[in-house]
Design a protein around this motif. Structure first.
Motif, short mmCIF file in Angstrom:
data_model
loop_
_atom_site.label_atom_id
_atom_site.label_comp_id
_atom_site.label_asym_id
_atom_site.label_seq_id
_atom_site.Cartn_x
_atom_site.Cartn_y
_atom_site.Cartn_z
N PRO A 85 67.39 -6.84 -14.25
CA PRO A 85 67.24 -4.98 -13.78
C PRO A 85 68.43 -4.94 -14.59
O PRO A 85 68.35 -3.55 -15.11
CB PRO A 85 66.57 -5.42 -12.42
CG PRO A 85 66.17 -5.74 -12.49
CD PRO A 85 67.14 -6.98 -12.33
N ALA A 86 69.87 -4.91 -14.50
CA ALA A 86 71.08 -4.61 -14.39
C ALA A 86 70.68 -5.14 -16.10
O ALA A 86 71.99 -3.64 -16.90
CB ALA A 86 71.36 -5.27 -13.24
N ARG A 91 70.82 -2.75 -21.65
CA ARG A 91 69.78 -2.56 -23.07
C ARG A 91 69.97 -1.52 -23.47
O ARG A 91 69.73 -0.72 -24.30
CB ARG A 91 69.44 -4.07 -22.85
CG ARG A 91 69.70 -5.31 -23.10
CD ARG A 91 68.75 -6.47 -23.69
NE ARG A 91 67.65 -6.49 -22.96
CZ ARG A 91 67.62 -6.84 -21.46
NH1 ARG A 91 68.34 -8.05 -21.16
NH2 ARG A 91 66.16 -6.80 -20.95
N MET A 92 68.82 -0.69 -22.51
CA MET A 92 68.55 0.50 -22.77
C MET A 92 69.53 1.53 -22.81
O MET A 92 69.75 2.17 -24.12
CB MET A 92 67.08 0.77 -21.53
CG MET A 92 66.48 0.39 -21.09
SD MET A 92 65.33 1.00 -19.84
CE MET A 92 65.32 2.47 -20.78
N ALA A 93 70.81 1.66 -22.79
CA ALA A 93 71.55 2.24 -21.94
C ALA A 93 72.19 2.53 -23.85
O ALA A 93 72.28 3.62 -24.61
CB ALA A 93 72.35 2.22 -21.23
N ASN A 96 70.16 3.46 -26.78
CA ASN A 96 69.99 5.14 -26.76
C ASN A 96 71.05 5.66 -26.08
O ASN A 96 71.18 7.11 -26.51
CB ASN A 96 69.06 5.25 -25.45
CG ASN A 96 67.19 4.70 -25.51
OD1 ASN A 96 66.50 5.69 -26.40
ND2 ASN A 96 67.63 3.53 -24.88
N GLY A 97 72.37 5.49 -26.45
CA GLY A 97 73.59 5.71 -26.82
C GLY A 97 73.43 6.49 -25.61
O GLY A 97 74.42 7.52 -25.47
N LEU A 98 73.10 6.14 -24.13
CA LEU A 98 73.39 6.47 -22.76
C LEU A 98 74.87 5.41 -22.54
O LEU A 98 74.83 4.74 -22.02
CB LEU A 98 72.16 6.74 -21.84
CG LEU A 98 71.24 7.35 -22.71
CD1 LEU A 98 69.98 7.13 -21.64
CD2 LEU A 98 70.78 8.41 -22.57
N PRO A 99 74.92 6.84 -20.92
CA PRO A 99 76.28 6.40 -20.22
C PRO A 99 75.83 5.38 -19.43
O PRO A 99 74.94 6.08 -18.61
CB PRO A 99 77.67 7.14 -19.57
CG PRO A 99 76.77 8.12 -20.20
CD PRO A 99 75.31 8.13 -21.29
N PHE A 342 59.96 7.76 -22.22
CA PHE A 342 60.99 6.62 -21.48
C PHE A 342 60.96 6.08 -20.46
O PHE A 342 60.56 6.44 -19.88
CB PHE A 342 62.25 8.17 -21.19
CG PHE A 342 63.09 7.11 -21.54
CD1 PHE A 342 63.98 6.10 -22.65
CD2 PHE A 342 63.95 7.06 -20.24
CE1 PHE A 342 65.41 5.71 -22.45
CE2 PHE A 342 64.98 5.90 -20.44
CZ PHE A 342 65.96 5.57 -21.60
N THR A 343 59.99 4.05 -21.39
CA THR A 343 59.98 3.75 -20.00
C THR A 343 61.06 2.45 -19.32
O THR A 343 61.66 2.25 -20.38
CB THR A 343 58.91 2.71 -20.74
OG1 THR A 343 57.98 3.59 -20.67
CG2 THR A 343 58.12 1.84 -19.00
N LEU A 344 60.98 2.07 -18.51
CA LEU A 344 62.69 1.56 -17.82
C LEU A 344 61.62 0.19 -17.07
O LEU A 344 61.20 0.61 -16.46
CB LEU A 344 62.94 2.28 -16.64
CG LEU A 344 64.18 3.17 -16.79
CD1 LEU A 344 63.09 4.45 -17.09
CD2 LEU A 344 65.22 3.48 -15.70
N PRO A 345 61.41 -0.59 -18.87
CA PRO A 345 60.72 -1.59 -17.68
C PRO A 345 60.69 -2.68 -16.52
O PRO A 345 59.88 -3.10 -16.04
CB PRO A 345 61.42 -2.42 -19.11
CG PRO A 345 61.84 -1.60 -19.93
CD PRO A 345 62.45 -0.78 -19.40
#
Length: 378
Positions: A85-86, A91-93, A96-99, A342-345
């Motif tokens: 999960p972490a 990877r998603m962050a 998508n350029g997210l902190p 936006f899906t968080l797998p």
């Protein structure tokens, strides 16, 4: 002693894995623990490490061979569950350029949350008072501000507007007024009244916008789970006489945008997963009442003039399957409505309720830009 210790560690690892993969319908406490494990999965590195140490000890002790392999395998499985999960969140962050903030991740699950600036009664309907908690930005501004109207989750029969406090600091710091609205819960059945309560709240905010420095043209509905369903339904059915405001007014209840977290958009489809709850909400079973279920389904109210919509969903949601938001996104695309999914797998239902969890951090990273795009703070 090594044998007993190895058995205990194997049992502990099996229990962790069982909670991590628990299916729909498990007791509330198990579901809650599952959400915590997935949002704070790195915590499982601790039992994985201790189990690995036990495995090393067993490798040099006089124990059954299967215990040596069992402890090693248990440590490996829990280690993988800790990292997946972490790693998925990181990877998603990056994509998508997210902190993501590890310091925030290590804070308490639920920290101090602000109290509302005011609580007002916005309606009294059939002897039931409906209230709104209002959170105002600390900095003053001569210009009208946009407002986010929050609708709590709870399966249409529970929950409370105080859930909005989890988002208060984030939104008010960006210059938004946050208003958490009550709506009637079942029992009795509220399928035909709860959407009207939301519209009543929208109308009240528009009528009193000047008192709170709000721009009535920049209102955003934000709901989670059942609240997300009502947010979409109220927004997409604005002006539909079949779902009128509970206040008895035909005035405008349109909004600038909608944010929906892990919400069912098609009650006909959702009845396959949660029939009993929907019978309580609608007052009738699906059989013989399909038109009622379709009327109360946001997906059947989407048209070219539907407001821009942000959808967030956990890919491992065992309460509302992620296909619910996927189908909503497909219908919005069909009508050319601006939207984002936006899906968080790795994430379960309610992934954003923990203050430092990666789910909350990712959600904030999507909500902030969406609000700035469709209801900007000037």
């Amino acid at each position: 002693m090594p044998t007993v210790l190895a058995l205990l560690h194997i049992l502990g690892c099996v229990l962790l894995a069982a909670v991590f993969f628990s299916p729909a319908g498990v007791p509330t406490l198990v579901h809650l623990l599952k959400g915590i494990l997935r949002e704070y999965s790195l915590m499982m590195l601790v039992p994985a490490l201790f189990t690995a140490l036990v495995a090393v000890w067993c490798a040099h002790a006089d124990v059954w061979k299967w215990l040596r392999w069992g402890t090693a395998a248990s440590a490996l499985v829990v280690g993988v569950l800790a990292i997946w999960p972490a790693g998925s969140a990181w990877r998603m962050a990056r994509a998508n350029g997210l902190p993501l903030d590890l310091r925030a991740y290590l804070r308490p699950l639920v920290g101090a949350r602000p109290l509302p600036s005011q609580t007002v009664r916005f309606a009294e309907i059939a002897g039931r008072e409906l209230h709104a908690d209002i959170f105002l930005p600390q900095d003053s501004s001569p210009l009208p501000r946009p407002a986010v109207l929050y609708l709590h989750g709870g399966g249409w029969r529970g929950g409370e507007r105080a859930y909005a406090r989890a988002w208060a600091d984030f939104l008010t710091a960006k210059g938004y007024v946050l208003i958490a609205l009550d709506y009637r819960l079942f029992p009795p059945a509220t399928g035909m009244t709860a959407p009207g309560d939301v519209k009543c709240g929208i109308r009240w905010v528009k009528d009193h916008a000047a008192s709170y420095g709000i721009d009535p043209a920049r209102l955003v509905l934000f709901g989670e789970s059942a609240g997300g369903h009502l947010a979409m339904l109220a927004a997409y059915s604005a002006g539909d006489s079949r779902l009128p405001s509970s206040c008895g007014s035909a005035a405008d209840t349109s909004v600038a945008a909608v944010i929906s977290f892990y919400a069912p958009g098609d009650l006909v489809a959702h009845a396959a997963h949660n029939a009993d709850t929907l019978v309580g909400f609608t007052g009738a079973p699906l059989a013989g009442h399909r038109e009622l279920y379709e009327l109360l389904s946001p997906i059947h109210h989407i048209g070219p003039r539907a407001p821009p919509t942000l959808l967030l969903h956990g890919g491992a949601d065992s309460v509302v399957p992620p296909e619910a938001s996927q189908e909503m996104a497909a219908r919005l695309a069909q009508f050319g409505v601006p939207h984002a999914l936006f899906t968080l797998p790795y994430a379960e239902h309610g992934f954003d309720i923990w203050d430092g969890g990666f789910g909350r951090q990712l959600a904030r990273g999507r909500v902030g830009p969406f609000l700035q795009q469709y209801a900007p703070v000037e």
